[in-house]
Design a protein around this motif. Structure first.
Motif, mmCIF file in Angstrom:
data_model
loop_
_atom_site.group_PDB
_atom_site.id
_atom_site.type_symbol
_atom_site.label_atom_id
_atom_site.label_comp_id
_atom_site.label_asym_id
_atom_site.label_seq_id
_atom_site.Cartn_x
_atom_site.Cartn_y
_atom_site.Cartn_z
ATOM 1 N N GLN A 41 -10.049 6.697 1.609
ATOM 2 C CA GLN A 41 -9.375 5.801 2.541
ATOM 3 C C GLN A 41 -10.251 4.599 2.890
ATOM 4 O O GLN A 41 -9.784 3.453 2.901
ATOM 5 C CB GLN A 41 -9.030 6.588 3.809
ATOM 6 N N CYS A 67 -5.928 3.002 -1.318
ATOM 7 C CA CYS A 67 -4.999 3.803 -2.123
ATOM 8 C C CYS A 67 -5.100 3.355 -3.570
ATOM 9 O O CYS A 67 -5.592 2.265 -3.863
ATOM 10 C CB CYS A 67 -3.563 3.663 -1.627
ATOM 11 N N GLN A 99 1.113 3.885 -9.943
ATOM 12 C CA GLN A 99 1.689 5.142 -9.469
ATOM 13 C C GLN A 99 3.150 5.274 -9.886
ATOM 14 O O GLN A 99 3.593 6.354 -10.287
ATOM 15 C CB GLN A 99 1.559 5.245 -7.945
ATOM 16 N N TYR A 104 0.839 -1.187 0.000
ATOM 17 C CA TYR A 104 0.000 0.000 0.000
ATOM 18 C C TYR A 104 0.883 1.249 0.000
ATOM 19 O O TYR A 104 1.980 1.254 0.564
ATOM 20 C CB TYR A 104 -0.861 0.065 1.282
ATOM 21 N N THR A 105 0.340 2.322 -0.575
ATOM 22 C CA THR A 105 0.992 3.616 -0.446
ATOM 23 C C THR A 105 0.196 4.458 0.558
ATOM 24 O O THR A 105 -0.840 4.025 1.079
ATOM 25 C CB THR A 105 1.035 4.372 -1.790
ATOM 26 N N ASN A 106 0.684 5.648 0.811
ATOM 27 C CA ASN A 106 -0.102 6.629 1.554
ATOM 28 C C ASN A 106 -1.489 6.718 0.925
ATOM 29 O O ASN A 106 -1.640 6.592 -0.293
ATOM 30 C CB ASN A 106 0.623 7.975 1.486
ATOM 31 N N ASN A 107 -2.530 6.944 1.730
ATOM 32 C CA ASN A 107 -3.888 7.028 1.184
ATOM 33 C C ASN A 107 -3.986 8.016 0.033
ATOM 34 O O ASN A 107 -4.680 7.781 -0.969
ATOM 35 C CB ASN A 107 -4.886 7.421 2.268
ATOM 36 N N GLY A 127 -1.634 8.852 -1.972
ATOM 37 C CA GLY A 127 -0.708 8.533 -3.052
ATOM 38 C C GLY A 127 0.734 8.744 -2.643
ATOM 39 O O GLY A 127 1.032 9.410 -1.642
ATOM 40 N N THR A 153 -0.441 0.691 -6.646
ATOM 41 C CA THR A 153 0.955 1.090 -6.443
ATOM 42 C C THR A 153 1.764 1.017 -7.732
ATOM 43 O O THR A 153 2.514 1.938 -8.059
ATOM 44 C CB THR A 153 1.590 0.186 -5.355
#
Length: 396
Positions: free
Chosen positions: A266, A271, A277, A63-66, A68, A274
């Protein structure tokens, strides 16, 4: 089980997409040419694909930060300032989403109070998801017809008539789907002047911002003086970078609204993908040349279609953006649905009736030019033959 009593009425009453109906029909026919779906025929540029592959090889699958990856949000901020003169704080005003559609959904969820009759003005013809998403959030979609004689642009006069005490937001989408309409700075200025002293929010869907034709660059309403605080800006990677399947978009908004949208994101999504992104990071930094190559190819296709359709007698407004033409078929005497159905069965060419994009689309059809010149040329021959058949029938 009585599923009819179990399923939410609000969800059950939403009509399926008019685009998919003709796409699904076309898929059952041999030798059918489909010009219905707005998806680039280009592969995602290799450097972008390679970045995604390398991220997987390096095990970057968490997971990344919510909101992004911070580096992606920084790259979005740099890109928006460089390309469109927009300034957003990547830490508090930008979030990465699962496509532009999720961003629009989040914006409506963050703004609308269910059951209070809050209205969202939706200029149409427009993308098919706006009204259903508004209804799912408990809002009231208010169609505002746009007209070919105005270049399918919003006018301050038309918007003033649509605004009521219940108006909470307006969804603007330029360059437009299905019309290809563009609003330049001189068209946006009177609209901004009308909205600037109100509490009405603008959800500005600018997924086709990179696909404009001619010397003038795209201008965002969010870049006009005093309008950033009124705007939720939506963009993404699907159209400009041919990344539809990567499902990646982003939204920019004032910090107070962004905080709410990220909270909903969230709980609903966690997110954005990944891998996508990491691919997007390369697209934002190094993708300008790829955009330009695809844009030039689209421009050639656009000119081919507009010229050919006008010669056939299907009056075609000249689109200045996106990758659609929206010709009038009124001269045939058929409704939009009749024209599309008869063309499909007579010549095996699938286009989308204008009514799929709202009632004001009656008398028009949408044709996508996100297909090769060879594909389009053959389709044009078949459309011409179909029109000739109609003419012969009417003369017999």
């Amino acid at each position: 089980m009585n599923y009819e009593s179990i399923i939410a009425r609000r969800a059950a009453e939403i009509k399926p997409s008019g685009i998919r109906k003709f796409f699904d029909l076309a898929a059952t026919m041999q030798d059918c040419i489909s010009l219905g779906v707005g998806e680039p025929d280009f592969k995602t540029p290799w450097m972008i694909r390679d970045a995604g592959i390398k991220s997987l090889e390096r095990g970057k699958t968490w997971y990344t930060n919510n909101a992004g990856l911070p580096e992606v949000r920084n790259a979005i901020a740099d890109y928006l300032e460089r390309r469109f003169d927009l300034s957003y704080d990547p830490a508090t005003e930008i979030a990465v989403t699962t496509g532009g559609s999720e961003a629009i959904d989040l914006a409506l969820r963050a703004l609308l109070n269910s059951g209070e009759g809050e209205e969202v003005i939706i200029p149409e013809p427009c993308y098919v998801s706006y009204a259903p998403l508004c209804e799912l959030c408990g809002g009231v979609p208010v169609p505002m017809p746009l007209h070919a004689e105005d270049g399918f642009r919003i006018t301050a006069e038309g918007l003033r008539k649509a605004i009521t005490p219940k108006t909470k937001a307006i969804i603007m989408a330029f360059p437009g789907n299905p019309t290809g309409a563009v609003m330049r700075a001189e068209h946006l200025a009177p609209v901004a002047e009308l909205l600037r002293d109100t509490d009405i929010m603008v959800i500005t869907d600018e997924l086709y911002a990179e696909l404009t034709y001619g010397r003038q660059r795209h201008v965002s309403i969010a870049a006009l003086p005093g309008m950033k605080e009124h705007c939720i800006y939506v963009n993404g990677f699907s159209k400009a970078y041919a990344m539809t399947g990567w499902r990646l978009g982003y939204m920019c908004a004032p910090q107070e609204i962004m905080r709410i949208m990220v909270k909903i994101h969230q709980f609903g999504i966690i997110c954005a993908p990944t891998t996508s992104q990491y691919a997007a990071l390369v697209a934002l930094r190094d993708g300008d040349d790829a955009i330009e190559a695809m844009r030039q190819e689209y421009d050639m296709r656009r000119k081919l279609l507009v010229n050919a359709l006008n010669k056939m007698g299907l009056t075609c407004f000249e689109p200045e953006g996106a990758f659609y033409v929206f010709p009038s078929i009124k001269a045939t005497g058929l409704s939009s649905a009749e024209f599309c159905e008869q063309l499909l069965y007579a010549q095996k060419v699938a286009v989308v009736p204008g009514t799929a994009f709202g009632d004001s689309g009656e008398g028009f059809v949408r044709i996508s030019y996100s297909y090769s010149i060879e594909h389009l040329s053959e389709a044009l021959k078949r459309i011409s033959a179909f029109l000739e058949e109609l003419k012969n029938k009417s003369n017999s």
